[in-house]
Design a protein around this motif. Structure first.
Motif: not given
Lengths: 498, 492
Positions: B15-16, B19, B48, B52, B56, B82, B86, B119
């Motif tokens: 995910p990071e 992003l 985006t 993510c 995740t 997380k 989001y 992020l």
């Protein structure tokens, strides 16, 4: 086995309220009003089986419903009624109809919201009377503040903002401490069930703290002297319907709390504090009665008279003999009858004042005089309710007061004596007001222009008059329902929990 | 001798990585397509975040996975937080879009910085190393400083950014100093390692406690609790409303994660030392936050002070976890804290979202006066704002009530009855200023009669936000279980 009658009693008016709200703004007021009336009537109809199907001989909870709500804290959606609470659900649903009719053409702005607020209030109050889970009780208890806050603040008199905020904060103050008491009980018993708490052994120290926490919550709501000051403000500023619901139902919540929480959960502390409670009640009965005597504003006068009458109720609850620990059956039953009767009578009194206010836009006694000349039918009804308020035999007001006084004399002569003075003081302030407002020469041109009550008003006052008389002449159906539960409660209190 | 380079396990950081890539792509898209395609940029940013979330969800195993030489951790706690981040950032983007466009502030930088801040938060949430914590924190903070200063012609915004930057840098410094002390005492920067070193009891006590004080001060600064709260009202007030909305939501989740990682995952054996500090700050925050909020006429300032008191409540729950050793009660306490944060973020989104809804080109809604008569202008949005206010005041049936109830339960269970009484007493004080907002909306005549002209997506989302506040109040079970399960899997 789960019955769903209580859920219906709670959620029918609330769903009705949401439907009424959906009609939107005042262009659709013509739809909102009948919808509200239908919801209110449906709300009453679903409660009738609660009375007809009620088993008078059973001492436990009836119509029980139980579902897990929040498992993490063992909080349940747990409802049930006994002989003490069932009548209040009926009373509440009954009064709601009158509130809706009373506002029919009087309330012209934000009609849908007005009606919805009262319907919501009605559902939430049914929830309070039927909740058997501590958190569920608390949730309904607090949530019912929101519609009342809006009712006073939006449709109230000139000083409504002050009255609304004072009402809300005062009540919240009490209930927040109760929340901590509920949490404490949960941690000591591992359950939020009120019935489990009734059986829980608690030491004297904690009992005293618990009693005090509940006392603050319920004393504010009743209201007892000296935490009564929010009530006159709230009553004076509230619209007629708001005053009716406040006096007829909301005040009973506090008294009901004593029976459901304070007495059975902390019986030893209740015995310990009984003399204090009796003293506070007598102060309310006597002192507030005199305060009512000097009021210039009719609504304020009836508000103080309510406090004085509620003093009778708390007096009836706490006449506990310190050696046998036995409470007075007459006292508690009388107090319960008084609560229901007061629901009818004070509701009717506020409706009467509302009838005059709608025409004159004044509540000052001094602005009236000789109303009987222009409004004879109204004067007749008002007389009946005034008599009931002062406790005339054959009206409902007499039954409860007489039972409590009888119990009080048995308990202690001087307590009975002081309580009995209310029959004089109560008659004095009510009838003196009646005389100044209704009798005499027509006081001014405004009074001369008054028109008598119309069909709608006649209907409301007529039905209430029948209720007041019926209860005064034949109170047996009421006392019969509560008898076993009251007996049971008093026996429970008599056993120490230490 | 050099070790052979081994590619670390990248799955937990998908995910990071996604992003970061997308942030660069979005910047490029804007440069190439120009200002006419701003809508595309906004849509891409939302996509985006959605991507993510999908990543995740796909990489979530429920197990604790360490990667990058144990610097980065992916566990159930991180995944849940997380997801919440989001959601919060996406909501902020939707709420703020029209406001920013009306004022010519919806440049590509706005979206990119927002994503970079996200992020940073993700890195903070997944940090298992003091340096990773710091890295994430700085990435988030520096992006936010720039975002606050975005409206560069506004003296107030610039001042707020400056204040935020200087105090934020100071806090980072404190944190870093504390970390260095911890390193000196335990010989490791890894959060797990610190825990092991502490459990073995070999570390130097004096240095540890010294370091802990700095650590806690740094965290308190970032959380904005008394006595490190002075920046909060100024920044909330000075920043443009979308930025206030942003600061008061997603970063709170990330900061909560940081507090959990550093204090609970890392230095729980020192709980006896940090717990009285946290307790004092919690009680003071509840008292001062609620008292100061009464005096405010600006809603943003009022909500800033109310936020301070909410953070105090959250800390209270966190503190109570260590009073009695056994795991079940500690888990309850941390669950209460996490649930409180989620509830606060939900309410905060709706409250500032409301201000954005009512603002329009050339007209900022930010005083209590502006709320007057909202019930006549729009009964539904007045009802939403009423939900938020009663929820914040802790009145049932709203999410805030159950958040407060679970905190109070933990507090009383820890034997801190007097703290519960204080907390409850100041909730009453708090109820006053929330009621005042309701009073303005319902009891007063409107001072502003312009129709509400928000975009459809914002209206829908804000309505859903309001409904969520009520729905989680009626059925709090699901969300509580979610919090509890994530914590149980990661902690024990």
């Amino acid at each position: 086995m789960n019955s769903s009658l209580l859920s219906l009693a709670i959620w029918t008016p609330i769903i009705g309220a949401i439907i009424v709200l959906m009609t939107g703004d005042d262009r659709n007021a013509r739809i909102a009003r009948p919808l509200a009336l239908i919801s209110a009537i449906a709300g009453l109809l679903v409660t009738i089986p609660l009375y007809t199907g009620f088993d008078n001989a059973a001492s436990g909870m009836q119509f029980v419903e139980q579902y897990a709500w929040i498992k993490r804290f063992y909080i349940n959606y747990h409802l049930g009624v006994d002989g003490i609470s069932v009548l209040f659900i009926l009373l509440n649903s009954f009064i709601t109809i009158f509130v809706v009719i009373a506002a029919w053409e009087v309330v012209e702005t934000k009609v849908a919201q007005y009606m919805a607020a009262f319907l919501m209030m009605s559902g939430l109050i049914n929830g309070i009377f039927s909740a058997l889970d501590g958190v569920l009780f608390y949730v309904f208890f607090e949530a019912s503040l929101i519609p009342m806050y809006i009712i006073i603040g939006v449709w109230g008199g000139p000083n409504r903002v002050y009255a609304a905020i004072k009402f809300f904060l005062y009540t919240l103050l009490g209930s927040l401490l109760m929340l901590i008491a509920l949490i404490y009980l949960f941690l000591s018993s591992g359950s939020f069930s009120i019935l489990d708490w009734h059986q829980l052994k608690i030491g004297m120290g904690p009992q005293i703290y618990l009693f005090l926490a509940f006392l603050i919550a319920f004393a504010v709501k009743v209201p007892m002297w000296p935490v009564h000051t929010w009530l006159p403000d709230a009553h004076v500023e509230a619209p007629t319907g708001g005053s009716v619901v406040l006096a007829a139902i909301a005040l009973k919540l506090g008294a009901y709390g004593f029976l459901r929480f304070s007495l059975p959960i902390a019986p030893d502390a209740s015995v310990y504090f009984a003399p204090m409670m009796i003293t506070l009640s007598l102060i309310a009965v006597v002192y507030i009665g005199f305060v009512a005597l000097v009021q210039q504003d009719m609504k304020k006068l009836v508000a103080y008279s309510s406090i004085s009458h509620m003093g009778f109720v708390t007096l009836g609850f706490f006449m506990i003999d310190s050696t046998t620990r036995m409470g007075s059956t007459l006292g508690v039953e009388g107090a319960l009858v008084q609560m229901i009767s007061h629901g009818f009578v004070s509701g009717a009194m506020f409706l009467c004042i509302g009838v005059m206010y709608d025409r004159m836009h004044s509540r000052q006694i001094a602005d009236y005089g000789g109303v009987v000349n222009t409004m004879p039918k109204f004067a007749a009804f008002f007389l009946l309710f005034a008599m009931a308020n002062s406790g005339l035999p054959a009206t409902s007001g007499f039954v409860g007061e007489f039972m409590v006084i009888l119990g009080a004399v048995k308990f202690n002569f001087w307590v009975g004596f002081l309580a009995a003075t209310t029959l004089i003081v109560g008659a004095a302030y009510t009838l003196w007001m009646y005389k100044r407002v209704i009798f005499g020469e027509v006081a001014n041109p405004h009074v001369a222009e008054l028109t008598d009550i119309n069909c709608r008003e006649f209907l409301i006052l007529g039905v209430l008059a029948i209720a007041v008389l019926a209860m005064g002449l034949y109170p047996y159906p009421f006392t019969d329902v509560m008898h076993v539960s009251v007996d049971n409660l008093l026996k429970h209190v008599a056993v120490s929990k230490l | 001798m050099l070790n052979e380079f081994v590619l670390p396990n990248l799955a937990p950081v998908y995910p990071e990585l996604f992003l970061l890539t997308m942030a660069c792509v979005i910047l490029m898209v804007d440069v190439i397509m120009g200002a006419a395609y701003r809508g595309l940029v906004a849509a891409l940013s939302l996509l985006t975040l959605f991507g993510c979330a999908v990543l995740t969800a796909l990489t979530a195993t429920g197990e604790t996975t360490l990667t990058f030489s144990n610097m980065f951790v992916d566990d159930a706690f991180a995944d849940l937080l997380k997801m919440l981040v989001y959601g919060a950032v996406a909501t902020v983007l939707v709420y703020s879009r029209r406001y920013m466009r009306d004022r010519g502030l919806d440049k590509a930088e706005y979206y990119v910085l927002m994503l970079l801040a996200t992020l940073g938060m993700m890195v903070m949430i997944s940090a298992n190393h003091f340096l990773t914590v710091y890295l994430g924190l700085e990435l988030m903070s520096l992006s936010i400083y720039a975002l606050v200063a975005m409206d560069r012609d506004s003296a107030r915004s610039t001042e707020a950014a400056m204040k935020y930057f200087i105090l934020g840098a100071l806090a980072s410094g404190l944190l870093l100093y504390g970390m260095s002390m911890m390193y000196g005492a335990t010989g490791t920067l890894e959060i797990n390692g610190v825990l092991q070193a502490l459990a073995m009891g070999q570390a130097n006590g004096v240095i540890l406690v010294f370091g802990l004080v700095f650590l806690v001060s740094g965290l308190a600064f970032k959380l904005g609790v008394v006595p490190f709260h002075m920046w909060v009202p100024d920044v909330y007030h000075g920043a443009t409303t979308p930025m206030t909305l942003f600061i008061s939501t997603a970063p709170k989740i990330a900061t909560f994660a940081m507090v959990m990682r550093l204090l609970v995952f890392g230095t729980i054996p020192l709980a006896e030392q940090w717990q009285p500090m946290l307790l004092t700050m919690a009680v003071l925050s509840i008292i001062i936050g609620n008292l100061a909020a009464i005096a405010q006429t600006n809603i943003k300032r009022m909500l800033a002070y109310s936020g301070i008191s909410h953070m105090g409540f959250m800390l209270l729950a966190l503190t109570t976890g260590v009073f009695n050793g056994h795991a079940a009660l500690a888990l309850e306490a941390y669950t209460s804290a996490l649930y409180y944060v989620v509830a606060y973020v939900l309410m905060s989104l709706a409250s500032f979202g409301m201000l954005l809804l009512l603002s329009r080109a050339g007209y900022e809604v930010e005083t209590l006066e502006d709320m007057k008569g909202l019930n006549q202008r729009s009964p539904w949005y007045a009802a939403v704002m009423m939900f938020v206010m009663f929820s914040m005041a802790g009145i049932p049936f709203f999410v805030g009530f159950f958040a407060k109830l679970s905190v109070l339960l933990s507090t009383v269970a820890a034997g801190l009855v007097w703290v519960a009484v204080v907390a409850v007493a100041f909730s009453l004080v708090g109820a006053f200023y929330y009621l005042r907002v309701v009073k303005n909306m319902y009891f007063d005549a409107p001072s502003d009669v312009a129709p509400i002209t928000a975009s459809r997506d914002m209206r829908v989302l804000l309505s859903l936000n309001g409904i969520a506040i009520a729905a989680f109040g009626l059925f709090p079970q699901w969300l509580m279980d979610l919090c509890q399960e994530a914590l149980a899997r990661s902690l024990f």
